[in-house]
Design a protein around this motif. Structure first.
Motif, PDB file in Angstrom:
ATOM      1  N   ASP A  64       0.872  -1.115   0.436  1.00 33.73           N
ATOM      2  CA  ASP A  64       0.173   0.427  -0.149  1.00 33.73           C
ATOM      3  C   ASP A  64       0.918   1.276  -0.159  1.00 33.73           C
ATOM      4  OD1 ASP A  64       1.124   0.078   2.690  1.00 33.73           O
ATOM      5  OD2 ASP A  64      -1.154  -0.108   3.422  1.00 33.73           O
ATOM      6  N   GLY A  65       2.154   1.177  -0.065  1.00 35.59           N
ATOM      7  CA  GLY A  65       3.173   2.043  -0.034  1.00 35.59           C
ATOM      8  C   GLY A  65       3.779   2.978   1.488  1.00 35.59           C
ATOM      9  N   SER A  66       2.995   1.910   2.590  1.00 42.53           N
ATOM     10  CA  SER A  66       3.872   2.807   3.606  1.00 42.53           C
ATOM     11  C   SER A  66       4.855   2.197   4.227  1.00 42.53           C
ATOM     12  CB  SER A  66       2.082   2.373   4.921  1.00 42.53           C
ATOM     13  OG  SER A  66       2.609   0.552   4.785  1.00 42.53           O
ATOM     14  N   GLU A  67       5.702   2.473   4.998  1.00 43.79           N
ATOM     15  CA  GLU A  67       6.562   2.300   5.614  1.00 43.79           C
ATOM     16  C   GLU A  67       7.000   1.790   6.724  1.00 43.79           C
ATOM     17  OE1 GLU A  67       9.617   4.797   5.182  1.00 43.79           O
ATOM     18  OE2 GLU A  67       9.587   5.486   2.215  1.00 43.79           O
ATOM     19  N   GLY A  68       7.507   0.555   7.345  1.00 46.29           N
ATOM     20  CA  GLY A  68       7.263  -0.498   8.541  1.00 46.29           C
ATOM     21  C   GLY A  68       8.640  -0.802   8.796  1.00 46.29           C
ATOM     22  N   GLU A  69       9.324  -1.553   9.384  1.00 46.68           N
ATOM     23  CA  GLU A  69      10.767  -1.656   9.998  1.00 46.68           C
ATOM     24  C   GLU A  69      11.612  -1.953   9.321  1.00 46.68           C
ATOM     25  OE1 GLU A  69      12.450  -4.751  13.127  1.00 46.68           O
ATOM     26  OE2 GLU A  69       9.889  -4.247  13.901  1.00 46.68           O
ATOM     27  N   SER A  70      11.889  -3.149   8.421  1.00 47.17           N
ATOM     28  CA  SER A  70      12.612  -2.386   7.107  1.00 47.17           C
ATOM     29  C   SER A  70      12.562  -1.866   6.529  1.00 47.17           C
ATOM     30  CB  SER A  70      12.068  -4.249   6.230  1.00 47.17           C
ATOM     31  OG  SER A  70      12.043  -4.785   6.714  1.00 47.17           O
ATOM     32  N   ALA A  71      11.587  -0.694   6.377  1.00 48.35           N
ATOM     33  CA  ALA A  71      11.962   0.521   5.063  1.00 48.35           C
ATOM     34  C   ALA A  71      13.086   1.859   6.352  1.00 48.35           C
ATOM     35  CB  ALA A  71      11.169   0.935   4.795  1.00 48.35           C
ATOM     36  N   HIS A  72      12.583   1.099   7.439  1.00 47.72           N
ATOM     37  CA  HIS A  72      13.205   2.079   9.170  1.00 47.72           C
ATOM     38  C   HIS A  72      14.254   1.848   8.826  1.00 47.72           C
ATOM     39  CE1 HIS A  72      13.668   4.868  12.054  1.00 47.72           C
ATOM     40  NE2 HIS A  72      14.616   3.361  12.883  1.00 47.72           N
ATOM     41  N   ARG A  73      14.524   0.503   8.762  1.00 48.45           N
ATOM     42  CA  ARG A  73      16.104   0.074   9.248  1.00 48.45           C
ATOM     43  C   ARG A  73      17.346   0.020   7.451  1.00 48.45           C
ATOM     44  NH1 ARG A  73      18.599  -5.092   7.333  1.00 48.45           N
ATOM     45  NH2 ARG A  73      20.082  -5.906   7.548  1.00 48.45           N
ATOM     46  N   ALA A  74      17.067   0.036   6.659  1.00 45.48           N
ATOM     47  CA  ALA A  74      16.943   0.035   5.021  1.00 45.48           C
ATOM     48  C   ALA A  74      17.199   1.766   4.945  1.00 45.48           C
ATOM     49  CB  ALA A  74      16.203   0.196   3.498  1.00 45.48           C
ATOM     50  N   ARG A  75      16.715   2.573   5.302  1.00 48.10           N
ATOM     51  CA  ARG A  75      16.926   4.996   5.816  1.00 48.10           C
ATOM     52  C   ARG A  75      18.206   4.230   6.604  1.00 48.10           C
ATOM     53  NH1 ARG A  75      13.601   7.554   2.753  1.00 48.10           N
ATOM     54  NH2 ARG A  75      11.831   6.949   1.980  1.00 48.10           N
ATOM     55  N   GLU A  76      17.999   3.562   7.692  1.00 54.14           N
ATOM     56  CA  GLU A  76      19.610   4.233   8.296  1.00 54.14           C
ATOM     57  C   GLU A  76      20.419   3.140   8.304  1.00 54.14           C
ATOM     58  OE1 GLU A  76      18.369   2.055  12.106  1.00 54.14           O
ATOM     59  OE2 GLU A  76      17.165   3.970  12.683  1.00 54.14           O
ATOM     60  N   ILE A  77      20.599   2.141   7.382  1.00 54.14           N
ATOM     61  CA  ILE A  77      21.680   1.971   7.002  1.00 54.14           C
ATOM     62  C   ILE A  77      22.509   2.495   6.096  1.00 54.14           C
ATOM     63  CG2 ILE A  77      22.561  -0.068   5.568  1.00 54.14           C
ATOM     64  CD1 ILE A  77      21.123  -2.293   7.694  1.00 54.14           C
ATOM     65  N   ALA A  78      21.009   2.619   4.332  1.00 53.00           N
ATOM     66  CA  ALA A  78      21.679   4.190   3.254  1.00 53.00           C
ATOM     67  C   ALA A  78      22.910   5.442   4.203  1.00 53.00           C
ATOM     68  CB  ALA A  78      20.574   4.410   2.806  1.00 53.00           C
ATOM     69  N   ALA A  79      21.902   5.819   5.248  1.00 51.31           N
ATOM     70  CA  ALA A  79      23.020   7.087   5.828  1.00 51.31           C
ATOM     71  C   ALA A  79      24.267   6.819   6.005  1.00 51.31           C
ATOM     72  CB  ALA A  79      21.526   8.010   6.923  1.00 51.31           C
ATOM     73  N   ARG A  80      23.957   5.908   7.037  1.00 51.44           N
ATOM     74  CA  ARG A  80      25.621   5.270   7.425  1.00 51.44           C
ATOM     75  C   ARG A  80      26.820   5.055   6.478  1.00 51.44           C
ATOM     76  NH1 ARG A  80      28.681   6.058  10.601  1.00 51.44           N
ATOM     77  NH2 ARG A  80      28.831   3.877  11.522  1.00 51.44           N
ATOM     78  N   LEU A  81      25.891   4.454   5.351  1.00 47.04           N
ATOM     79  CA  LEU A  81      26.177   4.287   4.010  1.00 47.04           C
ATOM     80  C   LEU A  81      27.272   5.471   3.324  1.00 47.04           C
ATOM     81  CD1 LEU A  81      25.148   1.554   1.906  1.00 47.04           C
ATOM     82  CD2 LEU A  81      26.949   1.477   3.114  1.00 47.04           C
TER      83      LEU A  81
END
Length: 137
Positions: A64-81
């Motif tokens: 449905d386009g919403s973001e859950g825990e996996s999306a939150h983790r992906a954003r955090e890892i992307a920022a760290r990268l």
């Protein structure tokens, strides 16, 4: 411009890389790592090795386009990268990429253990190709 894409998983993370022209994505490898900090360093090493200029990280949205825990983790890892590698990252919707990757592997008669080892890298190449195609529009 060379781009490296990341399909994050809990145990296996697929990587793909583009050609210098930014036209075609190819599967690179799968990293097996459970520790996020070690994973980030391994990906950063691949960024250097491939001379990538941008990182494209798959964003696992719900259907449905919403973001859950996996999306939150992906954003955090992307920022760290970005912090570790010093190059920018972009988030790319990855809905349906693993299903498509399985379909491609089935068409190529890749099953069992070989499929498990390759599916994440193939998904990463789909994520990257979607990103590259969106940039040409």
């Amino acid at each position: 411009m060379i781009a490296l894409s990341v399909d994050l998983g809990h145990a296996r993370t697929g990587l793909a890389v583009s050609d210098k022209s930014g036209f075609l994505a190819s599967s690179l490898c799968v990293i097996t790592e459970y520790n996020d900090e070690k994973l980030i360093q391994k990906i950063a090493d691949k960024v250097k090795e491939t001379k990538a200029e941008i990182i494209v990280v798959g964003l696992p949205r719900n259907m449905d386009g919403s973001e859950g825990e996996s999306a939150h983790r992906a954003r955090e890892i992307a920022a760290r990268l970005t912090q570790v590698s010093g190059i920018p990252h972009y988030m790319q919707d990855e809905r349906g990429t693993t299903i498509t990757a399985h379909s491609y592997l089935s068409a190529g008669n890749v099953y069992g253990k070989k499929r498990k080892q390759k599916v994440d890298a193939v998904a990463a190449s789909i994520i990257l190709q979607d990103y590259l195609d969106s940039q040409r529009i």
